[in-house]
Design a protein around this motif. Structure first.
Motif, PDB file in Angstrom:
ATOM      1  N   ALA A 183       6.487  18.944  -5.279  1.00  7.00           N
ATOM      2  CA  ALA A 183       7.287  18.721  -6.491  1.00  7.00           C
ATOM      3  C   ALA A 183       6.388  18.304  -7.655  1.00  7.00           C
ATOM      4  N   TYR A 184       5.394  17.464  -7.372  1.00  7.28           N
ATOM      5  CA  TYR A 184       4.446  17.049  -8.416  1.00  7.28           C
ATOM      6  C   TYR A 184       3.702  18.266  -8.964  1.00  7.28           C
ATOM      7  N   LEU A 185       3.238  19.134  -8.063  1.00 11.98           N
ATOM      8  CA  LEU A 185       2.503  20.335  -8.478  1.00 11.98           C
ATOM      9  C   LEU A 185       3.383  21.263  -9.317  1.00 11.98           C
ATOM     10  N   LYS A 186       4.648  21.311  -9.008  1.00  7.43           N
ATOM     11  CA  LYS A 186       5.582  22.146  -9.764  1.00  7.43           C
ATOM     12  C   LYS A 186       5.716  21.618 -11.200  1.00  7.43           C
ATOM     13  N   ARG A 187       5.735  20.287 -11.344  1.00  5.47           N
ATOM     14  CA  ARG A 187       5.847  19.661 -12.671  1.00  5.47           C
ATOM     15  C   ARG A 187       4.522  19.664 -13.437  1.00  5.47           C
ATOM     16  N   HIS A 188       3.406  19.787 -12.696  1.00  3.92           N
ATOM     17  CA  HIS A 188       2.062  19.747 -13.303  1.00  3.92           C
ATOM     18  C   HIS A 188       1.257  20.941 -12.805  1.00  3.92           C
ATOM     19  N   PRO A 189       1.593  22.156 -13.237  1.00  2.00           N
ATOM     20  CA  PRO A 189       0.968  23.367 -12.703  1.00  2.00           C
ATOM     21  C   PRO A 189      -0.534  23.460 -12.949  1.00  2.00           C
ATOM     22  N   ASP A 190      -1.059  22.652 -13.884  1.00  2.00           N
ATOM     23  CA  ASP A 190      -2.508  22.664 -14.099  1.00  2.00           C
ATOM     24  C   ASP A 190      -3.277  22.249 -12.839  1.00  2.00           C
ATOM     25  N   TRP A 191      -2.637  21.476 -11.953  1.00  2.00           N
ATOM     26  CA  TRP A 191      -3.284  21.063 -10.708  1.00  2.00           C
ATOM     27  C   TRP A 191      -3.317  22.186  -9.662  1.00  2.00           C
ATOM     28  N   ASN A 192      -2.653  23.293  -9.926  1.00  2.00           N
ATOM     29  CA  ASN A 192      -2.707  24.409  -8.984  1.00  2.00           C
ATOM     30  C   ASN A 192      -4.132  24.944  -8.816  1.00  2.00           C
ATOM     31  N   ARG A 193      -5.030  24.518  -9.692  1.00  2.00           N
ATOM     32  CA  ARG A 193      -6.440  24.928  -9.572  1.00  2.00           C
ATOM     33  C   ARG A 193      -7.081  24.426  -8.291  1.00  2.00           C
ATOM     34  N   VAL A 194      -6.506  23.407  -7.646  1.00  2.00           N
ATOM     35  CA  VAL A 194      -7.093  22.888  -6.403  1.00  2.00           C
ATOM     36  C   VAL A 194      -6.354  23.404  -5.164  1.00  2.00           C
ATOM     37  N   VAL A 195      -5.278  24.164  -5.356  1.00  2.74           N
ATOM     38  CA  VAL A 195      -4.488  24.657  -4.231  1.00  2.74           C
ATOM     39  C   VAL A 195      -5.192  25.848  -3.586  1.00  2.74           C
ATOM     40  N   ALA A 196      -5.255  25.836  -2.252  1.00  2.00           N
ATOM     41  CA  ALA A 196      -5.904  26.919  -1.518  1.00  2.00           C
ATOM     42  C   ALA A 196      -5.084  28.194  -1.618  1.00  2.00           C
ATOM     43  N   THR A 219       0.832  -1.206   0.000  1.00  2.00           N
ATOM     44  CA  THR A 219       0.000   0.000   0.000  1.00  2.00           C
ATOM     45  C   THR A 219       0.864   1.252   0.000  1.00  2.00           C
ATOM     46  N   ALA A 220       0.645   2.088  -0.997  1.00  2.00           N
ATOM     47  CA  ALA A 220       1.235   3.426  -1.023  1.00  2.00           C
ATOM     48  C   ALA A 220       0.191   4.350  -0.412  1.00  2.00           C
ATOM     49  N   PHE A 221       0.635   5.384   0.329  1.00  2.00           N
ATOM     50  CA  PHE A 221      -0.352   6.248   0.966  1.00  2.00           C
ATOM     51  C   PHE A 221       0.146   7.678   1.102  1.00  2.00           C
ATOM     52  N   ILE A 222      -0.816   8.572   1.299  1.00  2.00           N
ATOM     53  CA  ILE A 222      -0.531   9.967   1.640  1.00  2.00           C
ATOM     54  C   ILE A 222      -1.236  10.244   2.958  1.00  2.00           C
ATOM     55  N   GLU A 223      -0.477  10.704   3.927  1.00  2.00           N
ATOM     56  CA  GLU A 223      -1.058  11.114   5.209  1.00  2.00           C
ATOM     57  C   GLU A 223      -1.684  12.489   5.020  1.00  2.00           C
ATOM     58  N   TYR A 224      -2.895  12.653   5.571  1.00  2.00           N
ATOM     59  CA  TYR A 224      -3.581  13.925   5.391  1.00  2.00           C
ATOM     60  C   TYR A 224      -4.235  14.401   6.676  1.00  2.00           C
ATOM     61  N   LYS A 225      -4.606  15.688   6.658  1.00  2.00           N
ATOM     62  CA  LYS A 225      -5.411  16.297   7.707  1.00  2.00           C
ATOM     63  C   LYS A 225      -6.511  17.049   6.980  1.00  2.00           C
ATOM     64  N   GLU A 226      -7.715  17.057   7.541  1.00  2.00           N
ATOM     65  CA  GLU A 226      -8.855  17.659   6.859  1.00  2.00           C
ATOM     66  C   GLU A 226      -9.638  18.549   7.815  1.00  2.00           C
ATOM     67  N   ARG A 227     -10.005  19.744   7.314  1.00  2.00           N
ATOM     68  CA  ARG A 227     -10.867  20.628   8.098  1.00  2.00           C
ATOM     69  C   ARG A 227     -11.451  21.701   7.186  1.00  2.00           C
ATOM     70  N   ASP A 228     -12.735  21.969   7.350  1.00  2.00           N
ATOM     71  CA  ASP A 228     -13.411  23.059   6.630  1.00  2.00           C
ATOM     72  C   ASP A 228     -13.177  23.020   5.119  1.00  2.00           C
ATOM     73  N   LYS A 229     -13.400  21.863   4.507  1.00  2.00           N
ATOM     74  CA  LYS A 229     -13.245  21.686   3.056  1.00  2.00           C
ATOM     75  C   LYS A 229     -11.824  21.966   2.567  1.00  2.00           C
ATOM     76  N   LYS A 230     -10.854  21.844   3.481  1.00  2.00           N
ATOM     77  CA  LYS A 230      -9.441  21.922   3.102  1.00  2.00           C
ATOM     78  C   LYS A 230      -8.775  20.615   3.499  1.00  2.00           C
ATOM     79  N   ILE A 231      -7.855  20.178   2.660  1.00  2.00           N
ATOM     80  CA  ILE A 231      -7.080  18.970   2.950  1.00  2.00           C
ATOM     81  C   ILE A 231      -5.602  19.323   2.878  1.00  2.00           C
TER      82      ILE A 231
END
Length: 96
Positions: free
Chosen positions: A83-96, A27-39
């Motif tokens: 680093a992924y976001l830097k290589r794929h700036p189109d995903w910056n649309r989901v960044v707060a 299993t590969a995973f990403i640890e996250y924290k969630e609050r007020d529609k932000k992850i």
């Protein structure tokens, strides 16, 4: 994303605060924290057996899609996600 990961489901394990991608017995995973529609994506980990095979990238891509599909905003604390976001700036649309 490698073709072998496309059909694998992303699991949001709320108990462990992980987004998980099970590949065979590993299993590969990403640890996250969630609050007020932000992850906050905190840490990405891939077992040694999956390293170099694109599993970490797949779990990142699937997690970003989950965030977008569910109307969340992302706070990327994990260096691998940043680093992924830097290589794929189109995903910056989901960044707060």
């Amino acid at each position: 994303m490698n073709e072998e990961y496309v059909s694998l489901p992303l699991v949001k394990n709320s108990e462990a605060n992980h987004f998980e991608l099970k590949v065979g017995e590993y299993t590969a995973f990403i640890e996250y924290k969630e609050r007020d529609k932000k992850i906050w994506l905190i840490h990405t980990e891939s077992p040694e057996e999956l390293q170099g095979k694109g599993a970490a990238t797949a779990v990142i891509e699937k997690t970003l899609a989950y965030i977008e599909d569910h109307g969340y905003k992302l706070i990327p604390l994990c260096p691998l996600v940043a680093a992924y976001l830097k290589r794929h700036p189109d995903w910056n649309r989901v960044v707060a």
